[in-house]
Design a protein around this motif. Structure first.
Motif, PDB file in Angstrom:
ATOM      1  N   LEU A  46      30.315  11.496  26.552  1.00  0.00           N
ATOM      2  CA  LEU A  46      29.044  10.781  26.558  1.00  0.00           C
ATOM      3  C   LEU A  46      27.962  11.516  25.775  1.00  0.00           C
ATOM      4  CD1 LEU A  46      28.962   9.795  30.342  1.00  0.00           C
ATOM      5  CD2 LEU A  46      29.705   8.383  28.426  1.00  0.00           C
ATOM      6  N   VAL A  47      28.186  12.777  25.482  1.00  0.00           N
ATOM      7  CA  VAL A  47      27.181  13.569  24.771  1.00  0.00           C
ATOM      8  C   VAL A  47      27.032  13.031  23.349  1.00  0.00           C
ATOM      9  CG1 VAL A  47      26.524  15.871  23.990  1.00  0.00           C
ATOM     10  CG2 VAL A  47      27.779  15.597  26.143  1.00  0.00           C
ATOM     11  N   PRO A  48      25.810  12.687  22.935  1.00  0.00           N
ATOM     12  CA  PRO A  48      25.610  12.156  21.586  1.00  0.00           C
ATOM     13  C   PRO A  48      26.108  13.123  20.507  1.00  0.00           C
ATOM     14  CG  PRO A  48      23.677  11.748  22.927  1.00  0.00           C
ATOM     15  CD  PRO A  48      24.568  12.659  23.725  1.00  0.00           C
ATOM     16  N   ASP A  49      26.637  12.583  19.437  1.00  0.00           N
ATOM     17  CA  ASP A  49      27.140  13.369  18.317  1.00  0.00           C
ATOM     18  C   ASP A  49      25.977  14.054  17.607  1.00  0.00           C
ATOM     19  OD1 ASP A  49      28.276  14.353  15.973  1.00  0.00           O
ATOM     20  OD2 ASP A  49      29.472  12.555  15.600  1.00  0.00           O
ATOM     21  N   PRO A  50      26.044  15.381  17.408  1.00  0.00           N
ATOM     22  CA  PRO A  50      24.962  16.087  16.696  1.00  0.00           C
ATOM     23  C   PRO A  50      24.674  15.512  15.318  1.00  0.00           C
ATOM     24  CG  PRO A  50      26.477  17.650  17.707  1.00  0.00           C
ATOM     25  CD  PRO A  50      27.101  16.296  17.855  1.00  0.00           C
ATOM     26  N   ALA A  51      25.688  14.870  14.712  1.00  0.00           N
ATOM     27  CA  ALA A  51      25.491  14.293  13.379  1.00  0.00           C
ATOM     28  C   ALA A  51      24.420  13.212  13.385  1.00  0.00           C
ATOM     29  CB  ALA A  51      26.810  13.713  12.868  1.00  0.00           C
ATOM     30  N   LEU A  52      24.117  12.640  14.564  1.00  0.00           N
ATOM     31  CA  LEU A  52      23.083  11.611  14.659  1.00  0.00           C
ATOM     32  C   LEU A  52      21.704  12.158  14.312  1.00  0.00           C
ATOM     33  CD1 LEU A  52      24.216   9.824  17.954  1.00  0.00           C
ATOM     34  CD2 LEU A  52      24.515   9.006  15.612  1.00  0.00           C
ATOM     35  N   ALA A  53      21.542  13.479  14.404  1.00  0.00           N
ATOM     36  CA  ALA A  53      20.254  14.099  14.059  1.00  0.00           C
ATOM     37  C   ALA A  53      20.006  14.068  12.562  1.00  0.00           C
ATOM     38  CB  ALA A  53      20.193  15.532  14.579  1.00  0.00           C
ATOM     39  N   GLU A  54      21.061  13.866  11.788  1.00  0.00           N
ATOM     40  CA  GLU A  54      20.989  13.695  10.340  1.00  0.00           C
ATOM     41  C   GLU A  54      20.436  14.912   9.602  1.00  0.00           C
ATOM     42  OE1 GLU A  54      18.825  10.120   9.552  1.00  0.00           O
ATOM     43  OE2 GLU A  54      20.167   8.864  10.745  1.00  0.00           O
TER      44      GLU A  54
ATOM     45  N   ASP B  42      13.153  18.793  14.988  1.00  0.00           N
ATOM     46  CA  ASP B  42      13.871  19.505  13.930  1.00  0.00           C
ATOM     47  C   ASP B  42      15.369  19.258  14.051  1.00  0.00           C
ATOM     48  OD1 ASP B  42      14.848  21.242  12.030  1.00  0.00           O
ATOM     49  OD2 ASP B  42      13.514  22.907  12.580  1.00  0.00           O
ATOM     50  N   GLY B  43      15.851  18.240  13.351  1.00  0.00           N
ATOM     51  CA  GLY B  43      17.269  17.890  13.412  1.00  0.00           C
ATOM     52  C   GLY B  43      18.172  18.855  12.691  1.00  0.00           C
ATOM     53  N   ALA B  44      17.602  19.753  11.874  1.00  0.00           N
ATOM     54  CA  ALA B  44      18.406  20.748  11.162  1.00  0.00           C
ATOM     55  C   ALA B  44      18.627  21.982  12.031  1.00  0.00           C
ATOM     56  CB  ALA B  44      17.722  21.142   9.852  1.00  0.00           C
ATOM     57  N   ALA B  45      17.579  22.431  12.721  1.00  0.00           N
ATOM     58  CA  ALA B  45      17.682  23.647  13.525  1.00  0.00           C
ATOM     59  C   ALA B  45      18.324  23.398  14.888  1.00  0.00           C
ATOM     60  CB  ALA B  45      16.294  24.269  13.712  1.00  0.00           C
ATOM     61  N   ALA B  46      18.159  22.200  15.420  1.00  0.00           N
ATOM     62  CA  ALA B  46      18.702  21.892  16.753  1.00  0.00           C
ATOM     63  C   ALA B  46      19.316  20.495  16.743  1.00  0.00           C
ATOM     64  CB  ALA B  46      17.603  21.990  17.803  1.00  0.00           C
ATOM     65  N   PRO B  47      20.410  20.309  15.997  1.00  0.00           N
ATOM     66  CA  PRO B  47      20.976  18.953  15.857  1.00  0.00           C
ATOM     67  C   PRO B  47      21.445  18.323  17.166  1.00  0.00           C
ATOM     68  CG  PRO B  47      22.463  20.621  14.963  1.00  0.00           C
ATOM     69  CD  PRO B  47      21.156  21.302  15.221  1.00  0.00           C
ATOM     70  N   GLN B  48      22.046  19.115  18.056  1.00  0.00           N
ATOM     71  CA  GLN B  48      22.522  18.517  19.312  1.00  0.00           C
ATOM     72  C   GLN B  48      21.350  18.066  20.174  1.00  0.00           C
ATOM     73  OE1 GLN B  48      26.046  17.944  20.882  1.00  0.00           O
ATOM     74  NE2 GLN B  48      24.364  16.551  21.345  1.00  0.00           N
ATOM     75  N   ALA B  49      20.326  18.887  20.271  1.00  0.00           N
ATOM     76  CA  ALA B  49      19.169  18.539  21.091  1.00  0.00           C
ATOM     77  C   ALA B  49      18.438  17.321  20.537  1.00  0.00           C
ATOM     78  CB  ALA B  49      18.218  19.724  21.193  1.00  0.00           C
TER      79      ALA B  49
ATOM     80  N   ALA C   9      19.688  14.953  18.470  1.00  0.00           N
ATOM     81  CA  ALA C   9      20.548  13.772  18.623  1.00  0.00           C
ATOM     82  C   ALA C   9      20.480  13.253  20.052  1.00  0.00           C
ATOM     83  CB  ALA C   9      21.987  14.113  18.251  1.00  0.00           C
ATOM     84  N   ASN C  10      20.476  14.150  21.019  1.00  0.00           N
ATOM     85  CA  ASN C  10      20.403  13.784  22.422  1.00  0.00           C
ATOM     86  C   ASN C  10      19.079  13.101  22.740  1.00  0.00           C
ATOM     87  OD1 ASN C  10      21.511  14.156  25.278  1.00  0.00           O
ATOM     88  ND2 ASN C  10      19.539  15.174  25.457  1.00  0.00           N
ATOM     89  N   PHE C  11      17.981  13.707  22.302  1.00  0.00           N
ATOM     90  CA  PHE C  11      16.650  13.176  22.598  1.00  0.00           C
ATOM     91  C   PHE C  11      16.444  11.813  21.941  1.00  0.00           C
ATOM     92  CE2 PHE C  11      12.082  12.684  22.047  1.00  0.00           C
ATOM     93  CZ  PHE C  11      11.586  13.066  23.289  1.00  0.00           C
ATOM     94  N   VAL C  12      16.805  11.718  20.680  1.00  0.00           N
ATOM     95  CA  VAL C  12      16.618  10.468  19.931  1.00  0.00           C
ATOM     96  C   VAL C  12      17.469   9.342  20.547  1.00  0.00           C
ATOM     97  CG1 VAL C  12      17.066   9.334  17.722  1.00  0.00           C
ATOM     98  CG2 VAL C  12      15.929  11.560  17.768  1.00  0.00           C
ATOM     99  N   THR C  13      18.689   9.663  20.920  1.00  0.00           N
ATOM    100  CA  THR C  13      19.573   8.658  21.520  1.00  0.00           C
ATOM    101  C   THR C  13      19.018   8.166  22.850  1.00  0.00           C
ATOM    102  OG1 THR C  13      21.542   9.592  20.463  1.00  0.00           O
ATOM    103  CG2 THR C  13      21.889   8.222  22.411  1.00  0.00           C
ATOM    104  N   LEU C  14      18.614   9.087  23.720  1.00  0.00           N
ATOM    105  CA  LEU C  14      18.070   8.695  25.019  1.00  0.00           C
ATOM    106  C   LEU C  14      16.781   7.899  24.854  1.00  0.00           C
ATOM    107  CD1 LEU C  14      18.692  11.938  27.131  1.00  0.00           C
ATOM    108  CD2 LEU C  14      19.999   9.806  27.172  1.00  0.00           C
ATOM    109  N   ALA C  15      15.944   8.324  23.909  1.00  0.00           N
ATOM    110  CA  ALA C  15      14.691   7.596  23.665  1.00  0.00           C
ATOM    111  C   ALA C  15      14.988   6.171  23.221  1.00  0.00           C
ATOM    112  CB  ALA C  15      13.861   8.325  22.614  1.00  0.00           C
TER     113      ALA C  15
END
Length: 249
Positions: free
Chosen positions: A78-86, A106-113, A115-121
């Protein structure tokens, strides 16, 4: 009329009566079979209704079926893919009841975080949730993102490892970082904190805290919430701090 002929006529009448009686009996049996069939059908219908009722709770809400082993989804999936941070910077707004806070992620420095935040939002996960914790001594943060408002809730999964933690344990005012359970680098979920005053947060054995963005506007809104203080003896903000929605792009 001769006796023999009279008897022959009586026999024919008897035979006709017997045939009529047998036909009537057969008709009755057919009606009984139809009635019996109808009763069985009615019983099946009743049993079906009872079965449906048995699958509902006291509020008439359909009960969820028990998932089979093959249908269960591992929490890690269920964890969003870090690649979603682009790998890029995202801008957005956290709409609080007290006012708006502009953010950059900062999708480059913290892609998992990110991607997670953007997906939940995008799913509306944060809508109508409360920022349940305000610390006012030593560490100066407003913590949000718990759907339960207790500090124990999350999205149904956790993830790690820690990303982009400051080497000097310093979190400047305006920092946005992920909350987690102490000493567990894989315990991040949906909870995050907004730093309203420079804070030094010592690292534990798991490391520091994932910094995934910073506030670009609305620090006055955050400071006003902090200045209002907390309920005596707690870390609960005096006024309810409700997230009305989160937009990112």
């Amino acid at each position: 009329m001769s006796i023999s002929r009279q008897r022959a006529n009586e026999r024919r009448r008897y035979e006709k009566w017997q045939q009529h009686r047998l036909a009537a009996a057969e008709a009755r049996r057919r009606r009984q079979r139809v009635i019996a069939g109808s009763v069985v059908a009615a019983l099946v219908l009743v049993i079906g209704v009872v079965a449906v009722v048995a699958l509902t709770d006291e509020n008439d809400t359909p009960a969820a079926p028990s998932p089979s082993a093959s249908s269960e989804t591992p929490a890690s999936a269920l964890v969003p893919d870090p690649a979603l941070a682009e790998g890029r910077a995202w801008t957005g707004t956290i709409h609080l009841a007290q006012g708006d806070i502009g953010v950059e992620l900062d999708g480059a420095a913290a892609p998992q975080a990110v991607a997670n935040f953007v997906t939940l939002a995008g799913q509306g996960f944060f809508d109508s949730t409360s920022c349940h914790r305000l610390t006012t001594s030593g560490i100066f943060v407003l913590q949000c993102g718990d759907p339960e408002g207790t500090g124990q809730g999350g999205p149904g999964y956790t993830w790690g490892p820690i990303e982009n933690a400051p080497a000097d344990d310093m979190y400047p005012a305006g920092t946005i970082a992920m909350a987690r359970v102490g000493d567990d680098a894989s315990s991040m979920g949906s909870q995050f904190f907004l730093v309203y005053e420079d804070s030094q947060i010592p690292s534990d054995s798991a490391g520091g805290y994932t910094v995934f963005g910073h506030i670009t506007s609305g620090m006055d809104v955050l400071k006003a919430i902090a200045d209002a203080g907390t309920v005596e003896g707690t870390e609960t903000p005096v006024s309810d701090v409700i997230i009305k929605g989160v937009e990112t792009q």
